[in-house]
Design a protein around this motif. Structure first.
Motif, PDB file in Angstrom:
ATOM      1  N   GLN A  85      30.604  54.191  29.865  1.00  0.00           N
ATOM      2  CA  GLN A  85      31.919  54.104  29.227  1.00  0.00           C
ATOM      3  C   GLN A  85      32.996  54.551  30.202  1.00  0.00           C
ATOM      4  N   ASN A  86      34.147  53.871  30.194  1.00  0.00           N
ATOM      5  CA  ASN A  86      35.200  54.223  31.151  1.00  0.00           C
ATOM      6  C   ASN A  86      35.730  55.638  30.951  1.00  0.00           C
ATOM      7  N   ASP A  87      35.816  56.090  29.701  1.00  0.00           N
ATOM      8  CA  ASP A  87      36.329  57.435  29.473  1.00  0.00           C
ATOM      9  C   ASP A  87      35.372  58.490  30.017  1.00  0.00           C
ATOM     10  N   VAL A  88      34.073  58.302  29.785  1.00  0.00           N
ATOM     11  CA  VAL A  88      33.091  59.253  30.284  1.00  0.00           C
ATOM     12  C   VAL A  88      33.086  59.267  31.810  1.00  0.00           C
ATOM     13  N   ALA A  89      33.208  58.085  32.424  1.00  0.00           N
ATOM     14  CA  ALA A  89      33.251  57.996  33.891  1.00  0.00           C
ATOM     15  C   ALA A  89      34.459  58.751  34.439  1.00  0.00           C
ATOM     16  N   ILE A  90      35.593  58.600  33.794  1.00  0.00           N
ATOM     17  CA  ILE A  90      36.817  59.278  34.240  1.00  0.00           C
ATOM     18  C   ILE A  90      36.692  60.792  34.057  1.00  0.00           C
ATOM     19  N   PHE A  91      36.124  61.212  32.921  1.00  0.00           N
ATOM     20  CA  PHE A  91      35.920  62.650  32.696  1.00  0.00           C
ATOM     21  C   PHE A  91      35.022  63.235  33.789  1.00  0.00           C
ATOM     22  N   ALA A  92      33.935  62.524  34.094  1.00  0.00           N
ATOM     23  CA  ALA A  92      32.996  63.014  35.109  1.00  0.00           C
ATOM     24  C   ALA A  92      33.662  63.078  36.478  1.00  0.00           C
ATOM     25  N   THR A  94      36.795  63.338  37.294  1.00  0.00           N
ATOM     26  CA  THR A  94      37.889  64.309  37.390  1.00  0.00           C
ATOM     27  C   THR A  94      37.478  65.716  36.966  1.00  0.00           C
ATOM     28  N   GLY A  95      36.259  65.862  36.445  1.00  0.00           N
ATOM     29  CA  GLY A  95      35.803  67.177  35.995  1.00  0.00           C
ATOM     30  C   GLY A  95      36.587  67.679  34.807  1.00  0.00           C
ATOM     31  N   THR A  96      36.875  66.797  33.859  1.00  0.00           N
ATOM     32  CA  THR A  96      37.672  67.154  32.683  1.00  0.00           C
ATOM     33  C   THR A  96      36.903  66.857  31.401  1.00  0.00           C
ATOM     34  N   ASP A  97      37.493  67.285  30.278  1.00  0.00           N
ATOM     35  CA  ASP A  97      36.939  67.023  28.944  1.00  0.00           C
ATOM     36  C   ASP A  97      35.478  67.465  28.878  1.00  0.00           C
ATOM     37  N   SER A  98      34.549  66.565  28.541  1.00  0.00           N
ATOM     38  CA  SER A  98      33.138  66.936  28.402  1.00  0.00           C
ATOM     39  C   SER A  98      32.474  67.267  29.730  1.00  0.00           C
ATOM     40  N   PHE A  99      33.139  67.019  30.857  1.00  0.00           N
ATOM     41  CA  PHE A  99      32.606  67.347  32.185  1.00  0.00           C
ATOM     42  C   PHE A  99      33.437  68.441  32.868  1.00  0.00           C
ATOM     43  N   GLU A 100      34.081  69.281  32.060  1.00  0.00           N
ATOM     44  CA  GLU A 100      34.979  70.294  32.610  1.00  0.00           C
ATOM     45  C   GLU A 100      34.280  71.210  33.615  1.00  0.00           C
ATOM     46  N   ASN A 101      33.019  71.511  33.387  1.00  0.00           N
ATOM     47  CA  ASN A 101      32.278  72.395  34.295  1.00  0.00           C
ATOM     48  C   ASN A 101      31.196  71.659  35.078  1.00  0.00           C
ATOM     49  N   GLU A 102      31.336  70.330  35.168  1.00  0.00           N
ATOM     50  CA  GLU A 102      30.279  69.542  35.797  1.00  0.00           C
ATOM     51  C   GLU A 102      30.875  68.262  36.399  1.00  0.00           C
ATOM     52  N   GLN A 103      31.613  68.397  37.473  1.00  0.00           N
ATOM     53  CA  GLN A 103      32.240  67.235  38.089  1.00  0.00           C
ATOM     54  C   GLN A 103      31.215  66.407  38.864  1.00  0.00           C
ATOM     55  N   ILE A 104      31.252  65.088  38.647  1.00  0.00           N
ATOM     56  CA  ILE A 104      30.369  64.155  39.348  1.00  0.00           C
ATOM     57  C   ILE A 104      31.232  63.101  40.033  1.00  0.00           C
ATOM     58  N   THR A 105      31.133  63.004  41.342  1.00  0.00           N
ATOM     59  CA  THR A 105      32.013  62.089  42.079  1.00  0.00           C
ATOM     60  C   THR A 105      31.270  61.096  42.974  1.00  0.00           C
ATOM     61  N   GLY A 106      29.952  61.132  42.996  1.00  0.00           N
ATOM     62  CA  GLY A 106      29.214  60.285  43.929  1.00  0.00           C
ATOM     63  C   GLY A 106      28.948  58.885  43.443  1.00  0.00           C
ATOM     64  N   PHE A 107      29.881  58.321  42.677  1.00  0.00           N
ATOM     65  CA  PHE A 107      29.704  56.955  42.182  1.00  0.00           C
ATOM     66  C   PHE A 107      31.011  56.186  42.312  1.00  0.00           C
ATOM     67  N   SER A 108      30.927  54.875  42.239  1.00  0.00           N
ATOM     68  CA  SER A 108      32.112  54.023  42.291  1.00  0.00           C
ATOM     69  C   SER A 108      31.886  52.790  41.424  1.00  0.00           C
ATOM     70  N   VAL A 109      32.953  52.070  41.166  1.00  0.00           N
ATOM     71  CA  VAL A 109      32.920  50.966  40.206  1.00  0.00           C
ATOM     72  C   VAL A 109      32.574  49.644  40.879  1.00  0.00           C
ATOM     73  N   VAL A 110      31.759  48.864  40.190  1.00  0.00           N
ATOM     74  CA  VAL A 110      31.504  47.482  40.588  1.00  0.00           C
ATOM     75  C   VAL A 110      32.431  46.567  39.795  1.00  0.00           C
ATOM     76  N   SER A 111      32.432  46.726  38.470  1.00  0.00           N
ATOM     77  CA  SER A 111      33.301  45.908  37.622  1.00  0.00           C
ATOM     78  C   SER A 111      33.383  46.476  36.214  1.00  0.00           C
ATOM     79  N   SER A 112      34.460  46.135  35.532  1.00  0.00           N
ATOM     80  CA  SER A 112      34.537  46.338  34.090  1.00  0.00           C
ATOM     81  C   SER A 112      33.716  45.227  33.439  1.00  0.00           C
ATOM     82  N   LEU A 113      33.096  45.528  32.286  1.00  0.00           N
ATOM     83  CA  LEU A 113      32.231  44.544  31.640  1.00  0.00           C
ATOM     84  C   LEU A 113      32.808  43.993  30.333  1.00  0.00           C
TER      85      LEU A 113
END
Length: 322
Positions: A85-92, A94-113
């Motif tokens: 989901q785009n919102d979950v990806a953005i949270f991860a 940026t380290g915000t919302d449900s990922f406030e204490n768990e930032q994940i940045t080692g991914f990138s986008v191929v396409s929106s589906l």
């Protein structure tokens, strides 16, 4: 003796050649979601596309707990791609919302589906008419590690509720459908493309309604979380009496940053240029016109950027051409 040595040498050369050929294959695990959702069958369809058109690729879909789980699997090296989901990806990212204490940045986008609707499902005979009626009820809020959980928290918040106001159950889509059918739960949050298999099956056996969001709740949600869009879920999708006021986010195909640029280029190209191989109903929604929908400030993989530059959707610097 010389003949035996020559034969042995030839056998070793052949064995080395076979081993080298086998090791040349690139194995791609696509982390998806539960088997009754959209992510898993679509992920399998995308894996088949890659296997069919890209040389030496062995791709497969992996059933998972959903978006958040997929990002963690990719970070741990247990998957190379994922539907998120785009919102979950953005949270991860940026380290915000449900990922406030768990930032994940080692991914990138191929396409929106495609667009994913937040659907609050109840039995047709339920007395639940609005979100606030969920108070005190037994409600499925998605499997642990799923984006559905995050969506449920946001919707409850917009209605002035918290998870403590309900009897929360952490169920998959299929489990939610069975729970509603057997009257073990009162309502279920399902965030997925439409139609969703679990809801369709329930509609044909038990009968369903979808609880609408009020305009005020929608406005609160979009103001607090701009990744949502206000959409009407068409009544004919599940044989309902009227369209349902709802919100939606976007499903993205993402990959690890370490995935080879040339390979991701070939994957992106295949996604948009190989007609007739993708057979899932959502394939019709995967178009260049919506390739960037909901991506926001998330980075695109360099391989995907190269393809979008070829089709004149990105400039030489990798910026989206408006």
């Amino acid at each position: 003796m010389k003949k035996r040595i020559l034969a042995l040498a030839m056998a070793l050369i052949l064995l080395v050649g076979i081993t080298a050929t086998a090791s040349a294959a690139t194995f791609i695990s696509i982390a998806t979601g539960g088997t009754s959702g959209t992510y898993y069958p679509l992920g399998g369809d995308i894996a088949n596309l890659f296997n069919t058109v890209i040389k030496d690729v062995k791709a497969s879909a992996q059933a998972t707990g959903g978006s958040a789980d997929n990002l963690r699997l990719m970070q741990a090296g247990d998957a190379e791609m994922g539907t998120v989901q785009n919102d979950v990806a953005i949270f991860a990212y940026t380290g915000t919302d449900s990922f406030e204490n768990e930032q994940i940045t080692g991914f990138s986008v191929v396409s929106s589906l495609y667009a994913e609707y937040v659907q609050i499902v109840v039995r047709a005979d339920s007395d639940i008419q609005c979100i606030s009626d969920l108070k005190g009820k037994v409600v499925s809020i998605g499997a642990a590690g799923s984006g559905v959980y995050t969506n449920a928290m946001h919707v409850l918040e917009a209605a002035g509720l918290t998870v403590d106001d309900i009897d929360a159950q952490y169920l998959s889509f299929a489990e939610s459908g069975d729970g509603l059918k057997n009257k073990q739960i009162d309502a279920a949050f399902i965030c997925a493309g439409i139609p969703n298999a679990a809801i369709t099956e329930l509609a044909s056996t038990t009968g369903v309604r979808l609880v609408p969001l009020s305009d005020e709740e929608v406005n609160k949600l979009i103001t607090a979380h701009p990744t949502y869009a206000n959409l009407k879920l068409p009544a004919d999708v599940y044989g309902l009496d009227a369209d349902v006021n709802s919100i939606a986010i976007t499903a993205l195909l993402v990959c690890t940053d370490t995935l080879d640029d040339d390979l991701v280029y070939e994957m992106t190209k295949a996604l948009f240029e190989q007609e007739g191989i993708l057979t899932h109903a959502k394939a019709a929604e995967i178009t260049l016109d919506t390739a960037f929908a909901g991506v926001g400030e998330l980075p695109f993989h360099p391989g995907a950027v190269r393809y979008y530059q070829e089709v004149n959707l990105m400039d030489a610097d990798g910026n989206i051409i408006k």
